[in-house]
Design a protein around this motif. Structure first.
Motif, mmCIF file in Angstrom:
data_model
loop_
_atom_site.group_PDB
_atom_site.id
_atom_site.type_symbol
_atom_site.label_atom_id
_atom_site.label_comp_id
_atom_site.label_asym_id
_atom_site.label_seq_id
_atom_site.Cartn_x
_atom_site.Cartn_y
_atom_site.Cartn_z
ATOM 1 N N SER A 68 -5.701 6.913 8.511
ATOM 2 C CA SER A 68 -5.375 6.551 7.120
ATOM 3 C C SER A 68 -5.871 7.697 6.245
ATOM 4 O O SER A 68 -6.777 7.549 5.444
ATOM 5 C CB SER A 68 -6.015 5.214 6.725
ATOM 6 O OG SER A 68 -7.386 5.164 7.075
ATOM 7 N N CYS A 69 -5.226 8.841 6.405
ATOM 8 C CA CYS A 69 -5.763 10.108 5.903
ATOM 9 C C CYS A 69 -5.655 10.277 4.406
ATOM 10 O O CYS A 69 -6.358 11.109 3.825
ATOM 11 C CB CYS A 69 -5.092 11.284 6.609
ATOM 12 S SG CYS A 69 -3.344 11.528 6.160
ATOM 13 N N GLY A 70 -4.765 9.532 3.737
ATOM 14 C CA GLY A 70 -4.573 9.771 2.316
ATOM 15 C C GLY A 70 -4.194 11.221 2.059
ATOM 16 O O GLY A 70 -3.403 11.817 2.795
ATOM 17 N N PRO A 120 0.796 -1.235 0.000
ATOM 18 C CA PRO A 120 0.000 0.000 0.000
ATOM 19 C C PRO A 120 0.821 1.274 0.000
ATOM 20 O O PRO A 120 0.369 2.286 -0.539
ATOM 21 C CB PRO A 120 -0.854 -0.122 1.272
ATOM 22 C CG PRO A 120 -0.360 -1.284 2.029
ATOM 23 C CD PRO A 120 0.463 -2.122 1.109
ATOM 24 N N THR A 121 2.022 1.256 0.588
ATOM 25 C CA THR A 121 2.831 2.475 0.584
ATOM 26 C C THR A 121 3.154 2.898 -0.841
ATOM 27 O O THR A 121 2.952 4.056 -1.233
ATOM 28 C CB THR A 121 4.132 2.264 1.374
ATOM 29 O OG1 THR A 121 3.829 1.848 2.705
ATOM 30 C CG2 THR A 121 4.941 3.553 1.428
ATOM 31 N N GLY A 122 3.649 1.978 -1.651
ATOM 32 C CA GLY A 122 3.961 2.293 -3.035
ATOM 33 C C GLY A 122 2.732 2.669 -3.840
ATOM 34 O O GLY A 122 2.768 3.573 -4.686
ATOM 35 N N PHE A 123 1.628 1.991 -3.584
ATOM 36 C CA PHE A 123 0.369 2.272 -4.283
ATOM 37 C C PHE A 123 -0.058 3.721 -4.064
ATOM 38 O O PHE A 123 -0.309 4.466 -5.022
ATOM 39 C CB PHE A 123 -0.694 1.306 -3.758
ATOM 40 C CG PHE A 123 -2.069 1.475 -4.346
ATOM 41 C CD1 PHE A 123 -2.329 1.095 -5.653
ATOM 42 C CD2 PHE A 123 -3.110 1.965 -3.579
ATOM 43 C CE1 PHE A 123 -3.607 1.220 -6.193
ATOM 44 C CE2 PHE A 123 -4.393 2.100 -4.102
ATOM 45 C CZ PHE A 123 -4.639 1.720 -5.417
ATOM 46 N N SER A 177 1.355 10.857 0.357
ATOM 47 C CA SER A 177 -0.022 11.262 0.663
ATOM 48 C C SER A 177 -0.057 12.263 1.805
ATOM 49 O O SER A 177 -0.810 13.246 1.761
ATOM 50 C CB SER A 177 -0.865 10.031 1.014
ATOM 51 O OG SER A 177 -0.984 9.173 -0.098
ATOM 52 N N VAL A 178 0.757 12.034 2.839
ATOM 53 C CA VAL A 178 0.806 12.967 3.969
ATOM 54 C C VAL A 178 1.294 14.337 3.491
ATOM 55 O O VAL A 178 0.735 15.379 3.884
ATOM 56 C CB VAL A 178 1.706 12.412 5.085
ATOM 57 C CG1 VAL A 178 1.950 13.465 6.169
ATOM 58 C CG2 VAL A 178 1.057 11.165 5.704
ATOM 59 N N ALA A 204 -0.766 9.573 -5.137
ATOM 60 C CA ALA A 204 -0.968 10.822 -4.386
ATOM 61 C C ALA A 204 -1.055 12.070 -5.267
ATOM 62 O O ALA A 204 -1.959 12.899 -5.071
ATOM 63 C CB ALA A 204 0.129 10.987 -3.327
ATOM 64 N N PRO A 205 -0.166 12.266 -6.261
ATOM 65 C CA PRO A 205 -0.263 13.500 -7.047
ATOM 66 C C PRO A 205 -1.578 13.649 -7.799
ATOM 67 O O PRO A 205 -2.053 14.767 -8.005
ATOM 68 C CB PRO A 205 0.918 13.396 -8.017
ATOM 69 C CG PRO A 205 1.878 12.449 -7.359
ATOM 70 C CD PRO A 205 1.017 11.461 -6.641
ATOM 71 N N GLY A 206 -2.180 12.532 -8.215
ATOM 72 C CA GLY A 206 -3.410 12.613 -8.999
ATOM 73 C C GLY A 206 -4.605 11.958 -8.346
ATOM 74 O O GLY A 206 -5.607 11.680 -9.022
ATOM 75 N N TYR A 207 -4.549 11.725 -7.042
ATOM 76 C CA TYR A 207 -5.631 10.988 -6.375
ATOM 77 C C TYR A 207 -6.968 11.696 -6.531
ATOM 78 O O TYR A 207 -8.022 11.056 -6.648
ATOM 79 C CB TYR A 207 -5.296 10.787 -4.895
ATOM 80 C CG TYR A 207 -6.209 9.820 -4.185
ATOM 81 C CD1 TYR A 207 -5.991 8.449 -4.265
ATOM 82 C CD2 TYR A 207 -7.295 10.272 -3.435
ATOM 83 C CE1 TYR A 207 -6.820 7.549 -3.617
ATOM 84 C CE2 TYR A 207 -8.140 9.375 -2.790
ATOM 85 C CZ TYR A 207 -7.895 8.025 -2.883
ATOM 86 O OH TYR A 207 -8.731 7.142 -2.251
#
Length: 266
Positions: free
Chosen positions: A59-61, A11-14, A85-86, A19-22
């Protein structure tokens, strides 16, 4: 040639990759942030009190729920396993003029070892808990979510409705393709779920396609989930010491996923 960016299955890599385009997987991320914040604020008010409360989004995303609640006056601390994400959540808070009480990179499986503060409410939304593929990992997360709460504190967690999901053992199944936005903001979002042979877990590859010149820029990221049933999660939370457990389905509470509340006893 189509550019393609892949991540590790963990999940970290995912989430670092996405994150830039979530925000692109939402029709309107800011509106969704406000809508989810309002629903969660109402739930907290009804079950724990008006506050403002000290809330940990564990799990703030990129901040979807954390910013929504902070905008409504709660003191929100945000943490996530994904450093990217943080960092994005911090930038979004600054851009929106929203003050977060703190941000941290932290793992659900070791949460109370990494954070010293205790909270009135702890959240884990957006299907984060099914990343914990083994029962021991889920038990550890439940223990640490319990440990970061003050006595009488409230847990809120959401997962996909796996009770209503039919496994497709050994098959790769695409989800519905969504075309979002207009003009240069147009993009396509879809997933491919590849089920394990026993149907108990599946690998997800998330695709986001954006127009670029005469073609498309394609971002993809992979991770794995367990098809976590509500009874399984309830059992893990009970074993960790949670009580007063209640499931709130989308038709009842308005949140887009099944949502469970539970309490750490006084």
């Amino acid at each position: 040639m189509i550019p393609r960016h892949t991540s590790r299955v963990d999940p970290t890599g995912f989430y670092d990759t996405l994150a830039p385009g979530y925000h692109l997987i939402f029709l309107d991320w800011a509106a969704s942030r406000a809508r989810q914040g309002k629903i969660l604020d109402g739930l907290i008010r009804d079950t724990h009190g008006a506050g403002p409360n000290d809330v940990l989004d564990a799990s703030c995303g990129i901040g979807t729920q954390a910013l929504g609640l902070a905008e409504l006056g709660h003191r929100v601390f945000a943490s996530d396993i994904s450093p990217a994400s943080v960092a994005r959540a911090e930038r979004e808070a600054t851009a929106a003029g929203v003050k977060l009480a703190g941000l941290s990179v932290a793992d659900l499986r070791t949460l109370s070892d990494q954070l010293t503060q205790r909270f009135d409410v702890v959240m884990s939304c957006d299907n984060a808990l099914p990343h914990l593929l083994e029962d021991a990992e889920l038990a550890a997360a439940a223990h640490h979510l319990h440990a970061v709460l003050r006595p009488g504190g409230l847990l809120i967690a959401t997962i996909r409705d796996y009770d209503a999901t039919e496994p497709k053992p050994g098959q790769a199944v695409p989800t519905e393709m969504r075309v979002l936005g207009d003009g240069e903001a147009r993009r396509i979002s879809f997933q491919v779920w590849t089920w394990s042979a026993d149907g108990r877990s599946y690998e997800v590859e998330q695709f986001i396609l954006q127009p670029q010149g005469e073609g498309w820029l394609t971002t993809s990221a992979r991770t794995r989930y367990r098809a976590l049933k509500r009874e399984e999660l309830s059992r893990a939370l009970t074993a960790a010491g949670f009580r007063e457990m209640r499931w709130h389905m989308p038709a009842e509470g308005g949140f887009y996923q099944p949502l469970v509340t539970a309490r750490r006893p006084h």
